[in-house]
Design an enzyme around this catalytic site. Structure first.
Site, PDB file in Angstrom:
ATOM      1  N   GLY A  17       0.842  -1.202   0.000  1.00  0.00           N
ATOM      2  CA  GLY A  17       0.000   0.000   0.000  1.00  0.00           C
ATOM      3  C   GLY A  17       0.874   1.247   0.000  1.00  0.00           C
ATOM      4  NE  ARG A  57      -1.314  -5.018  -0.869  1.00  0.00           N
ATOM      5  CZ  ARG A  57      -1.892  -3.819  -0.678  1.00  0.00           C
ATOM      6  NH1 ARG A  57      -2.657  -3.306  -1.612  1.00  0.00           N
ATOM      7  NH2 ARG A  57      -1.711  -3.158   0.435  1.00  0.00           N
ATOM      8  CG  ASP A 117       2.585  -5.886   8.127  1.00  0.00           C
ATOM      9  OD1 ASP A 117       2.053  -5.424   7.101  1.00  0.00           O
ATOM     10  OD2 ASP A 117       1.981  -6.588   8.955  1.00  0.00           O
ATOM     11  CB  THR A 158       2.317   1.647   6.161  1.00  0.00           C
ATOM     12  OG1 THR A 158       0.954   1.506   6.578  1.00  0.00           O
ATOM     13  CG2 THR A 158       3.189   1.504   7.389  1.00  0.00           C
ATOM     14  CG  ASP A 190      -2.538   1.161   8.054  1.00  0.00           C
ATOM     15  OD1 ASP A 190      -3.473   1.961   7.982  1.00  0.00           O
ATOM     16  OD2 ASP A 190      -2.419   0.182   7.291  1.00  0.00           O
ATOM     17  CG  ASP A 246       0.647  -1.224  10.502  1.00  0.00           C
ATOM     18  OD1 ASP A 246       1.550  -0.626   9.890  1.00  0.00           O
ATOM     19  OD2 ASP A 246      -0.100  -2.058   9.962  1.00  0.00           O
ATOM     20  NE  ARG A 248      -8.467  -4.078   5.001  1.00  0.00           N
ATOM     21  CZ  ARG A 248      -7.574  -3.875   4.059  1.00  0.00           C
ATOM     22  NH1 ARG A 248      -6.318  -4.248   4.239  1.00  0.00           N
ATOM     23  NH2 ARG A 248      -7.904  -3.329   2.923  1.00  0.00           N
TER      24      ARG A 248
HETATM   25  P1  ADP Z   1       2.290  -3.833   2.803  1.00  0.00           P
HETATM   26  O1  ADP Z   1       3.748  -3.872   2.503  1.00  0.00           O
HETATM   27  O2  ADP Z   1       1.710  -2.472   2.599  1.00  0.00           O
HETATM   28  O3  ADP Z   1       1.979  -4.457   4.149  1.00  0.00           O
HETATM   29  P2  ADP Z   1       1.325  -6.269   1.489  1.00  0.00           P
HETATM   30  O4  ADP Z   1       1.012  -6.977   2.769  1.00  0.00           O
HETATM   31  O5  ADP Z   1       0.377  -6.391   0.371  1.00  0.00           O
HETATM   32  O6  ADP Z   1       1.533  -4.694   1.688  1.00  0.00           O
HETATM   33  O7  ADP Z   1       2.765  -6.782   1.014  1.00  0.00           O
HETATM   34  C1  ADP Z   1       3.362  -6.259  -0.135  1.00  0.00           C
HETATM   35  C2  ADP Z   1       4.094  -7.344  -0.883  1.00  0.00           C
HETATM   36  O8  ADP Z   1       5.146  -7.879  -0.068  1.00  0.00           O
HETATM   37  C3  ADP Z   1       3.260  -8.554  -1.256  1.00  0.00           C
HETATM   38  O9  ADP Z   1       2.474  -8.342  -2.391  1.00  0.00           O
HETATM   39  C4  ADP Z   1       4.338  -9.595  -1.506  1.00  0.00           C
HETATM   40  O10 ADP Z   1       4.937  -9.397  -2.766  1.00  0.00           O
HETATM   41  C5  ADP Z   1       5.370  -9.242  -0.421  1.00  0.00           C
HETATM   42  N1  ADP Z   1       5.190 -10.126   0.740  1.00  0.00           N
HETATM   43  C6  ADP Z   1       4.204 -10.081   1.668  1.00  0.00           C
HETATM   44  N2  ADP Z   1       4.327 -11.091   2.551  1.00  0.00           N
HETATM   45  C7  ADP Z   1       5.408 -11.810   2.167  1.00  0.00           C
HETATM   46  C8  ADP Z   1       6.052 -12.996   2.658  1.00  0.00           C
HETATM   47  N3  ADP Z   1       5.610 -13.631   3.741  1.00  0.00           N
HETATM   48  N4  ADP Z   1       7.146 -13.438   1.991  1.00  0.00           N
HETATM   49  C9  ADP Z   1       7.615 -12.783   0.909  1.00  0.00           C
HETATM   50  N5  ADP Z   1       7.041 -11.684   0.398  1.00  0.00           N
HETATM   51  C10 ADP Z   1       5.960 -11.195   0.999  1.00  0.00           C
END
Ligand code: ADP
Length: 319
Positions: A11, A72, A103, A125, A127, A129, A171
């Site tokens: 995000g 993503r 995260d 982010t 958030d 968080d 969230r």
């Molecule tokens: P944010 O970084 O804002 O929390 P996401 O949770 O969508 O957003 O995570 C962003 C991207 O990070 C995901 O689309 C994926 O490519 C990568 N990612 C998330 N979790 C994992 C994981 N456990 N292992 C490897 N890559 C991950």
């Protein structure tokens, strides 16, 4: 270290551009090359990678969004996807990476470090968080967007003597709701970290009504549930007329505040310095106005916590 890369992922948040700019400019200042990776981990896997110059990041410090775009990427959650990423980095001669994101993006960076590729993360982010930092890049801007909306809604709430429910983002984390509720003088603030009772909300509304209050504002974090549902619960149990505003994605956009730009600049420069001194698997943050870094594994193990004193204060001041 002679060449590093930078990407934004997950995000987006206002101030990511300022962070990218800081990484690029600090790297060039330190006389190392820097490559921009477009569309987060998707672009990493696909090799959407370009050399950045001083001018590549000109005129972006005040813009929301991210000039590197974000994405993503499900494939990056797999070992195969991660190895494709490492191969691309090697192909371009990149020796260290700065990941700016939330995260989820941190977990991707953690995997890269586990595969032996030095990676440093910055908290991008709205958030707020991410453990190990008092503030994330974008939170302050989102907060000010929410406050701007709450102030405007307060005007019309007063004219019509209505109860307004304002649903803000968050969230799993109630930070935007808590801070904007406190700053906006909300009667009730509902956050995912604290259970709420509709009776208590109603009591506050009644108390305010009895002493002649013309408006009531309730701020709800989206993780608590829909603002519309909360409004229905209030209308079913009281005489109050309610209206609901869902702020949604406007909280993700807009020109970053001075605070977010300065924060992003400080964190971005620190990430480059850490990579240059041979550090890997570190999450950069700000604590007590000092730029700090923590082991990413430790950061990802810690739960996000709300500031309980601030929550208590919000309860006391909205009596
Ligand atoms: P944010 O970084 O804002 O929390 P996401 O949770 O969508 O957003 O995570 C962003 C991207 O990070 C995901 O689309 C994926 O490519 C990568 N990612 C998330 N979790 C994992 C994981 N456990 N292992 C490897 N890559 C991950």
């Amino acid at each position: 270290m002679k060449r590093i890369g930078v990407l934004t992922s997950g995000g987006d948040s206002p101030g990511m551009n300022a962070a990218v700019r800081a990484v690029v400019r600090e790297a060039i200042y330190q006389e190392i090359e820097v490559y921009g990776i477009y569309h987060g981990y998707t672009g990493l896997i696909e090799g959407q990678i370009e050399k950045m110059e001083l001018g590549s990041v000109g005129d972006i410090i005040h813009r929301g969004g991210t000039m590197l775009y974000s994405a993503r990427c499900e494939e990056f959650k797999t070992h195969e996807g991660q190895m494709k990423g490492v191969e691309q980095l090697k192909k371009f001669g990149i020796e260290g990476l700065v990941v700016i994101g939330g995260d989820g993006s941190y977990r991707g960076a953690q995997k890269l470090t586990e595969h032996g590729f030095p990676t440093i993360t910055l908290p991008g982010t709205i958030d707020n968080d991410i453990p190990g930092t008092d503030f994330t890049i974008g939170f302050d801007t989102a907060l000010n967007t929410a406050i701007d909306a709450i102030d405007k809604i307060r005007d019309t709430a007063t004219s019509h003597e209505r109860t307004y429910i304002i649903e803000v983002m968050g969230r799993n984390a109630g930070d935007i709701a808590l801070w904007s509720g406190l700053a906006g003088g909300a009667e009730s603030i509902l956050i995912p970290e604290e259970a709420y009772k509709i009776e208590e909300i109603n009591e506050r509304l009644l108390r305010g009504h009895e002493r002649g209050k013309k408006h009531s504002i309730i701020v709800v974090a989206e993780g608590v549930g829909s603002g519309v549902d909360i409004a229905k619960q209030i209308e079913n149990t009281t005489e109050f007329e309610t209206r609901v505003t869902v702020l949604g994605h406007i909280q993700r956009g807009g020109s970053p505040t001075a605070f977010d730009r300065v924060l992003a600049s400080r964190l971005g420069a620190k990430a480059v310095q850490l990579l240059m001194s041979g550090e890997a698997g570190k999450a950069v943050g700000i604590q007590k106005n000092s730029i700090v870094s923590h082991d990413i594994n430790e950061v990802l193990e810690l739960p996000h916590r709300i500031d309980n004193d601030m929550y208590q204060l919000s309860q006391e001041l909205s009596i």
